[in-house]
Design a protein around this motif. Structure first.
Motif, mmCIF file in Angstrom:
data_model
loop_
_atom_site.group_PDB
_atom_site.id
_atom_site.type_symbol
_atom_site.label_atom_id
_atom_site.label_comp_id
_atom_site.label_asym_id
_atom_site.label_seq_id
_atom_site.Cartn_x
_atom_site.Cartn_y
_atom_site.Cartn_z
ATOM 1 N N ARG A 73 -29.362 -39.214 10.583
ATOM 2 C CA ARG A 73 -29.052 -40.471 9.911
ATOM 3 C C ARG A 73 -28.696 -41.610 10.862
ATOM 4 O O ARG A 73 -29.089 -42.758 10.633
ATOM 5 C CB ARG A 73 -27.914 -40.266 8.912
ATOM 6 C CG ARG A 73 -28.172 -39.177 7.867
ATOM 7 C CD ARG A 73 -29.255 -39.570 6.871
ATOM 8 N NE ARG A 73 -30.611 -39.230 7.314
ATOM 9 C CZ ARG A 73 -31.682 -39.349 6.556
ATOM 10 N NH1 ARG A 73 -31.571 -39.795 5.321
ATOM 11 N NH2 ARG A 73 -32.864 -39.038 7.024
ATOM 12 N N PRO A 120 -25.928 -42.965 0.929
ATOM 13 C CA PRO A 120 -25.586 -41.580 1.282
ATOM 14 C C PRO A 120 -24.811 -41.458 2.583
ATOM 15 O O PRO A 120 -23.890 -40.646 2.696
ATOM 16 C CB PRO A 120 -26.963 -40.903 1.376
ATOM 17 C CG PRO A 120 -27.836 -41.691 0.463
ATOM 18 C CD PRO A 120 -27.369 -43.104 0.609
ATOM 19 N N ALA A 124 -20.853 -40.043 2.750
ATOM 20 C CA ALA A 124 -20.671 -38.804 3.503
ATOM 21 C C ALA A 124 -19.486 -38.885 4.458
ATOM 22 O O ALA A 124 -18.983 -37.855 4.901
ATOM 23 C CB ALA A 124 -21.947 -38.472 4.278
ATOM 24 N N ARG A 131 -16.005 -41.502 -4.051
ATOM 25 C CA ARG A 131 -17.359 -42.008 -3.822
ATOM 26 C C ARG A 131 -17.595 -43.343 -4.517
ATOM 27 O O ARG A 131 -18.210 -44.247 -3.964
ATOM 28 C CB ARG A 131 -18.388 -40.993 -4.312
ATOM 29 C CG ARG A 131 -18.566 -39.813 -3.386
ATOM 30 C CD ARG A 131 -19.656 -38.893 -3.905
ATOM 31 N NE ARG A 131 -19.956 -37.845 -2.946
ATOM 32 C CZ ARG A 131 -20.913 -36.952 -3.100
ATOM 33 N NH1 ARG A 131 -21.658 -36.980 -4.197
ATOM 34 N NH2 ARG A 131 -21.140 -36.021 -2.184
ATOM 35 N N SER A 192 -25.391 -33.475 5.489
ATOM 36 C CA SER A 192 -24.640 -34.607 4.961
ATOM 37 C C SER A 192 -24.025 -34.265 3.618
ATOM 38 O O SER A 192 -24.690 -33.784 2.702
ATOM 39 C CB SER A 192 -25.579 -35.813 4.790
ATOM 40 O OG SER A 192 -24.930 -36.838 4.090
ATOM 41 N N GLY A 194 -23.141 -36.254 1.405
ATOM 42 C CA GLY A 194 -23.620 -37.152 0.362
ATOM 43 C C GLY A 194 -25.090 -36.988 0.063
ATOM 44 O O GLY A 194 -25.682 -37.862 -0.537
ATOM 45 N N ASP A 195 -25.704 -35.866 0.471
ATOM 46 C CA ASP A 195 -27.152 -35.756 0.394
ATOM 47 C C ASP A 195 -27.664 -35.277 -0.950
ATOM 48 O O ASP A 195 -28.789 -35.561 -1.305
ATOM 49 C CB ASP A 195 -27.639 -34.802 1.490
ATOM 50 C CG ASP A 195 -29.163 -34.773 1.572
ATOM 51 O OD1 ASP A 195 -29.762 -35.864 1.656
ATOM 52 O OD2 ASP A 195 -29.730 -33.682 1.525
ATOM 53 N N MET A 318 -26.688 -41.657 -7.619
ATOM 54 C CA MET A 318 -26.375 -40.597 -6.661
ATOM 55 C C MET A 318 -25.692 -39.413 -7.328
ATOM 56 O O MET A 318 -25.646 -38.330 -6.760
ATOM 57 C CB MET A 318 -25.524 -41.161 -5.521
ATOM 58 C CG MET A 318 -26.314 -42.127 -4.649
ATOM 59 S SD MET A 318 -25.529 -42.477 -3.077
ATOM 60 C CE MET A 318 -24.067 -43.325 -3.644
ATOM 61 N N THR A 324 -32.748 -35.234 -3.493
ATOM 62 C CA THR A 324 -31.857 -35.811 -2.492
ATOM 63 C C THR A 324 -31.522 -37.254 -2.841
ATOM 64 O O THR A 324 -32.313 -37.964 -3.453
ATOM 65 C CB THR A 324 -32.516 -35.777 -1.099
ATOM 66 O OG1 THR A 324 -33.751 -36.491 -1.149
ATOM 67 C CG2 THR A 324 -32.764 -34.349 -0.662
ATOM 68 N N THR A 325 -30.325 -37.678 -2.404
ATOM 69 C CA THR A 325 -29.875 -39.021 -2.750
ATOM 70 C C THR A 325 -30.621 -40.103 -1.973
ATOM 71 O O THR A 325 -30.643 -41.251 -2.409
ATOM 72 C CB THR A 325 -28.364 -39.155 -2.498
ATOM 73 O OG1 THR A 325 -28.064 -38.731 -1.162
ATOM 74 C CG2 THR A 325 -27.580 -38.304 -3.477
ATOM 75 N N ASP A 326 -31.237 -39.762 -0.839
ATOM 76 C CA ASP A 326 -32.009 -40.790 -0.143
ATOM 77 C C ASP A 326 -33.278 -41.148 -0.931
ATOM 78 O O ASP A 326 -33.614 -42.323 -1.074
ATOM 79 C CB ASP A 326 -32.346 -40.370 1.293
ATOM 80 C CG ASP A 326 -33.078 -39.046 1.381
ATOM 81 O OD1 ASP A 326 -33.235 -38.371 0.341
ATOM 82 O OD2 ASP A 326 -33.488 -38.666 2.500
ATOM 83 N N SER A 329 -32.111 -43.150 -3.939
ATOM 84 C CA SER A 329 -31.773 -44.530 -3.594
ATOM 85 C C SER A 329 -33.023 -45.351 -3.309
ATOM 86 O O SER A 329 -33.093 -46.539 -3.660
ATOM 87 C CB SER A 329 -30.842 -44.545 -2.374
ATOM 88 O OG SER A 329 -29.587 -43.968 -2.680
#
Length: 406
Positions: A73, A120, A124, A131, A192, A194-195, A318, A324-326, A329
């Protein structure tokens, strides 16, 4: 998680980077009358500097996010921001329309990847139970772009030429890039925190994206032509427009900060409530927009609710991200740009045919449709659970496990 103080500084730098992206994307709008004659082009051709940017984001955001999913990242985010700042530097030095357009399109290719990973990466670095607060704080940079970045850029262009605002954004972008290179942890996507969505749900995700397109189309259709509405319907003097737009934008910043205080406890309720507020504000402008006294508070509510809504939707995305959050997003970035382009296009058509007075009505009806779609989907899920679900629902979990996500 990163060290608390280092994480706080990194979050501030990430928010500054979002400010750069939002400001630079729409900066040519305030500089059209300066760019067009200097480069020997029409104003409509200069307007393509914004339209082309949005189209590139819509086309490349998801593919580039997929290609870069396994890149650590920190180098990905720093590299993306570095390319953006370099392209903005080229924009400032461009001696022809073609070079300027090409530089803008290069900057746009980094946009989708940036917005895919910035949230994310930010969450993380902090505990999972805050969050929503982190998303809201990061979104303050977004909210400051229209209220601070664009007006200052327009003023700077008027004083020193249209290149000066691009130089300022390039310097700001390089500075943010350097700070993030020093402070960001070097986590890979798979490591991560936050992933992965905390309560993945493909249907909720799809409905939320559809609601986002509806809401952004309606809101941006109205906001794009708000100055015309304030002049022709409300009867304000042209000299007061700057202050009125400042009221709209500043309430957006305050609202985004305030929403962060409750977003973790009521993620869905916040989104629904804000959709209700912006719908009421838009319909109110249509109904009583001829009154200056009524228009000012309605404008403030519209600005507050829309800026806060973006933070609320990002947080909710998210949560329900099916993978995945990427990628989630990046999908949200595409949905937002679709709504932005559609809103401006439809609003222009209404302006030319029905008149500017109906533009807030159009916006309010679409945000109302988004509210009905989202609330209706949640109600149908609850009715389905009441009659006995045939498979395990993500919300059917022990109270202690689901309290943070309801």
């Amino acid at each position: 998680m990163a060290h608390p103080r280092r994480a706080a500084y990194a979050l501030a730098a990430l928010s500054a980077a979002t400010f750069c992206y939002v400001t630079t994307e729409v900066l040519p709008i305030g500089l059209l009358t300066l760019i067009a004659p200097d480069l020997g082009r029409s104003r409509s051709e200069a307007g393509l500097l914004v339209t082309g940017y949005a189209v590139v984001v819509m086309v490349v955001a998801l593919p580039l996010t997929r290609v870069t999913r396994r890149v650590p990242r920190r180098p990905l985010l720093v590299g993306t921001l570095g390319v953006f700042a370099a392209a903005t530097t080229v924009s400032a030095l461009a001696n022809s329309y073609g070079v300027l357009l090409a530089a803008r399109l290069v900057a746009a290719t980094t946009n989708g990847v940036f917005w895919a990973v910035v949230f994310p990466v930010a969450i993380a670095m902090f505990p999972a139970n805050i969050r929503g607060r982190i998303v809201a704080r990061l979104s303050i940079g977004n909210a400051l772009g229209p209220v601070l970045g664009v007006p200052l850029g327009t003023w700077l262009g008027g004083q020193y030429g249209w290149r000066a605002p691009f130089v300022a954004m390039a310097v700001f972008g390089f500075a943010s890039c350097l700070v993030l290179a020093l402070l960001l942890p070097n986590a890979t996507p798979r490591h991560s925190a936050g992933d992965i969505g905390s309560m993945p749900d493909r249907h909720r995700f799809a409905v939320l994206l559809a609601a986002t397109i509806l809401a952004v189309t309606g809101a941006m259709g109205a906001f794009t032509y708000m100055t015309v509405f304030l002049l022709d319907v409300s009867g304000f003097a042209a000299a007061s427009l700057g202050m009125l737009l400042f009221v709209q934008g500043s309430f957006g910043v305050v609202g985004t900060w305030a929403v962060g205080r409750v977003l973790d406890r009521f993620p869905l309720g916040v989104v629904l409530g804000l959709l209700g507020l912006i719908t009421a504000a838009m319909l109110g402008l249509y109904g009583v927009g001829a009154s200056k006294v009524s228009t000012i508070p309605l404008l403030a509510v519209a600005g507050m609710s829309f800026s806060s809504l973006i933070a609320g939707i990002q947080h909710r995305i998210m949560q329900v991200a099916p993978s995945t959050t990427d990628i989630a997003s990046a999908s949200l970035s595409v949905a937002f740009n679709v709504g932005l382009a559609a809103g401006s296009f439809i609003g222009a058509g209404l302006l030319a045919t029905a008149g500017v007075r109906v533009v807030p009505l159009f916006g309010g009806l679409l945000t109302a449709a988004a509210l009905v779609l989202l609330a209706g989907h949640e109600m149908s899920r609850k009715r389905g659970r009441a009659t006995g679900p045939s498979r395990r629902d993500p919300d059917l979990r022990p109270i202690g496990e689901s309290a943070a996500h309801a």
